[in-house]
Design a protein around this motif. Structure first.
Motif, PDB file in Angstrom:
ATOM      1  N   SER A  35       4.134 -20.868  -7.759  1.00 52.51           N
ATOM      2  CA  SER A  35       3.285 -21.089  -7.374  1.00 52.51           C
ATOM      3  C   SER A  35       2.103 -20.559  -6.720  1.00 52.51           C
ATOM      4  N   LEU A  36       2.506 -19.186  -6.733  1.00 55.85           N
ATOM      5  CA  LEU A  36       1.515 -17.729  -6.496  1.00 55.85           C
ATOM      6  C   LEU A  36       1.470 -18.006  -7.919  1.00 55.85           C
ATOM      7  N   LEU A  37       1.049 -18.417  -8.692  1.00 54.05           N
ATOM      8  CA  LEU A  37       0.183 -18.462  -9.631  1.00 54.05           C
ATOM      9  C   LEU A  37      -1.711 -19.239  -9.873  1.00 54.05           C
ATOM     10  N   ARG A  38      -1.169 -20.293  -8.427  1.00 56.37           N
ATOM     11  CA  ARG A  38      -2.399 -21.338  -8.676  1.00 56.37           C
ATOM     12  C   ARG A  38      -3.455 -20.028  -6.989  1.00 56.37           C
ATOM     13  N   GLU A  39      -2.736 -19.695  -6.394  1.00 56.51           N
ATOM     14  CA  GLU A  39      -3.277 -19.205  -5.165  1.00 56.51           C
ATOM     15  C   GLU A  39      -4.436 -17.894  -5.791  1.00 56.51           C
ATOM     16  N   GLU A  40      -5.672 -17.704  -5.064  1.00 54.17           N
ATOM     17  CA  GLU A  40      -6.450 -17.463  -4.897  1.00 54.17           C
ATOM     18  C   GLU A  40      -6.406 -16.025  -3.942  1.00 54.17           C
ATOM     19  N   GLY A  41      -7.496 -15.195  -4.469  1.00 52.69           N
ATOM     20  CA  GLY A  41      -7.699 -14.230  -2.852  1.00 52.69           C
ATOM     21  C   GLY A  41      -7.115 -12.550  -3.782  1.00 52.69           C
ATOM     22  N   PRO A  42      -7.847 -11.738  -3.505  1.00 56.64           N
ATOM     23  CA  PRO A  42      -7.098 -10.492  -3.716  1.00 56.64           C
ATOM     24  C   PRO A  42      -5.790 -10.080  -3.831  1.00 56.64           C
ATOM     25  N   MET A  43      -5.079 -10.760  -2.508  1.00 58.93           N
ATOM     26  CA  MET A  43      -3.496 -10.133  -2.825  1.00 58.93           C
ATOM     27  C   MET A  43      -2.678 -10.911  -3.496  1.00 58.93           C
ATOM     28  N   ALA A  44      -2.491 -12.368  -4.455  1.00 57.81           N
ATOM     29  CA  ALA A  44      -2.587 -13.403  -5.587  1.00 57.81           C
ATOM     30  C   ALA A  44      -2.850 -12.950  -6.896  1.00 57.81           C
ATOM     31  N   ILE A  45      -4.156 -12.232  -6.773  1.00 55.07           N
ATOM     32  CA  ILE A  45      -4.191 -12.358  -8.185  1.00 55.07           C
ATOM     33  C   ILE A  45      -3.119 -11.675  -9.322  1.00 55.07           C
ATOM     34  N   PRO A  46      -3.032 -10.614  -8.517  1.00 55.20           N
ATOM     35  CA  PRO A  46      -2.112  -9.363  -9.636  1.00 55.20           C
ATOM     36  C   PRO A  46      -0.278 -10.092 -10.103  1.00 55.20           C
ATOM     37  N   PHE A  47      -0.762 -11.465  -9.252  1.00 58.80           N
ATOM     38  CA  PHE A  47       0.503 -12.115  -9.750  1.00 58.80           C
ATOM     39  C   PHE A  47       0.359 -13.048 -11.130  1.00 58.80           C
ATOM     40  N   ARG A  48      -0.424 -12.761 -11.317  1.00 60.54           N
ATOM     41  CA  ARG A  48       0.029 -13.024 -12.802  1.00 60.54           C
ATOM     42  C   ARG A  48       0.520 -12.541 -13.879  1.00 60.54           C
ATOM     43  N   ASP A  49       0.319 -10.759 -13.516  1.00 60.30           N
ATOM     44  CA  ASP A  49       0.649 -10.232 -14.221  1.00 60.30           C
ATOM     45  C   ASP A  49       2.070 -10.104 -14.364  1.00 60.30           C
ATOM     46  N   PRO A  50       3.150 -10.589 -15.251  1.00 60.80           N
ATOM     47  CA  PRO A  50       4.617 -10.378 -14.691  1.00 60.80           C
ATOM     48  C   PRO A  50       5.038  -9.585 -14.904  1.00 60.80           C
ATOM     49  N   GLU A  51       4.815  -8.669 -15.292  1.00 63.61           N
ATOM     50  CA  GLU A  51       5.639  -6.772 -14.672  1.00 63.61           C
ATOM     51  C   GLU A  51       4.784  -6.492 -13.438  1.00 63.61           C
ATOM     52  N   PHE A  52       3.577  -6.907 -12.612  1.00 65.54           N
ATOM     53  CA  PHE A  52       3.592  -6.415 -10.969  1.00 65.54           C
ATOM     54  C   PHE A  52       4.698  -7.578 -10.532  1.00 65.54           C
ATOM     55  N   PHE A  53       4.504  -8.453 -11.140  1.00 64.71           N
ATOM     56  CA  PHE A  53       5.655  -9.594  -9.795  1.00 64.71           C
ATOM     57  C   PHE A  53       7.376  -9.336 -10.379  1.00 64.71           C
ATOM     58  N   ALA A  54       7.881  -8.543 -11.869  1.00 62.08           N
ATOM     59  CA  ALA A  54       8.990  -8.212 -11.428  1.00 62.08           C
ATOM     60  C   ALA A  54       9.495  -6.568 -10.129  1.00 62.08           C
ATOM     61  N   LYS A  55       8.030  -6.100  -9.796  1.00 61.24           N
ATOM     62  CA  LYS A  55       8.225  -5.410  -8.766  1.00 61.24           C
ATOM     63  C   LYS A  55       8.448  -5.339  -7.196  1.00 61.24           C
ATOM     64  N   VAL A  56       9.059  -7.078  -7.326  1.00 64.84           N
ATOM     65  CA  VAL A  56       9.196  -6.877  -5.640  1.00 64.84           C
ATOM     66  C   VAL A  56      10.417  -6.577  -4.911  1.00 64.84           C
ATOM     67  N   ARG A  57      10.510  -5.443  -4.303  1.00 62.99           N
ATOM     68  CA  ARG A  57      11.581  -4.988  -3.625  1.00 62.99           C
ATOM     69  C   ARG A  57      11.832  -5.257  -2.002  1.00 62.99           C
ATOM     70  N   LEU A  58      12.557  -4.722  -0.828  1.00 60.89           N
ATOM     71  CA  LEU A  58      12.701  -5.336   0.235  1.00 60.89           C
ATOM     72  C   LEU A  58      12.005  -4.519   1.460  1.00 60.89           C
ATOM     73  N   GLU A  59      10.703  -4.936   2.096  1.00 61.93           N
ATOM     74  CA  GLU A  59      10.970  -4.224   3.183  1.00 61.93           C
ATOM     75  C   GLU A  59      11.441  -5.106   4.394  1.00 61.93           C
ATOM     76  N   ASN A  60      12.038  -4.571   5.472  1.00 68.89           N
ATOM     77  CA  ASN A  60      12.430  -4.924   6.471  1.00 68.89           C
ATOM     78  C   ASN A  60      12.952  -6.204   6.890  1.00 68.89           C
ATOM     79  N   GLY A  61      13.808  -6.299   5.567  1.00 66.65           N
ATOM     80  CA  GLY A  61      14.888  -7.724   5.210  1.00 66.65           C
ATOM     81  C   GLY A  61      13.554  -8.538   4.592  1.00 66.65           C
ATOM     82  N   ALA A  62      12.550  -8.506   4.079  1.00 62.71           N
ATOM     83  CA  ALA A  62      11.618  -9.726   3.182  1.00 62.71           C
ATOM     84  C   ALA A  62      10.765  -8.606   2.331  1.00 62.71           C
TER      85      ALA A  62
END
Length: 93
Positions: A35-62
């Motif tokens: 569903s992130l792929l359908r979001e608009e705006g500067p924070m969501a646009i990078p998610f259209r790149d699978p390599e960016f999505f794969a960079k998920v990490r944990l920060e304070n349990g989130a």
């Protein structure tokens, strides 16, 4: 359910826009984040790149990405429970 139980303690990007999640209480599962792929705006646009999505990490349990986008663990757990993505000791039945 309180936020302490909803702290994410393990995360990994898997497959096509999914994250493998384990919460502090041992409940775990795969969450479809496409569903992130359908979001608009500067924070969501990078998610259209699978390599960016794969960079998920944990920060304070989130789950958090390099651009500062994060997912509230409470929201993530509710979403996962609602669609049956969660299993484990305290997962909703």
């Amino acid at each position: 359910m309180g936020s302490m139980l909803n702290k994410v303690v393990q995360i990994a990007a898997v497959g096509h826009y999914c994250i493998a999640v384990r919460f502090q209480d041992g409940a775990s599962g795969l969450h479809d984040c496409s569903s992130l792929l359908r979001e608009e705006g500067p924070m969501a646009i990078p998610f259209r790149d699978p390599e960016f999505f794969a960079k998920v990490r944990l920060e304070n349990g989130a789950p958090t990405w390099p651009n500062g986008y994060d997912m509230c663990p409470d929201w993530l757990r509710m979403e996962m429970e609602a669609v049956g993505e969660l299993s484990g000791p305290l997962a909703a039945e």
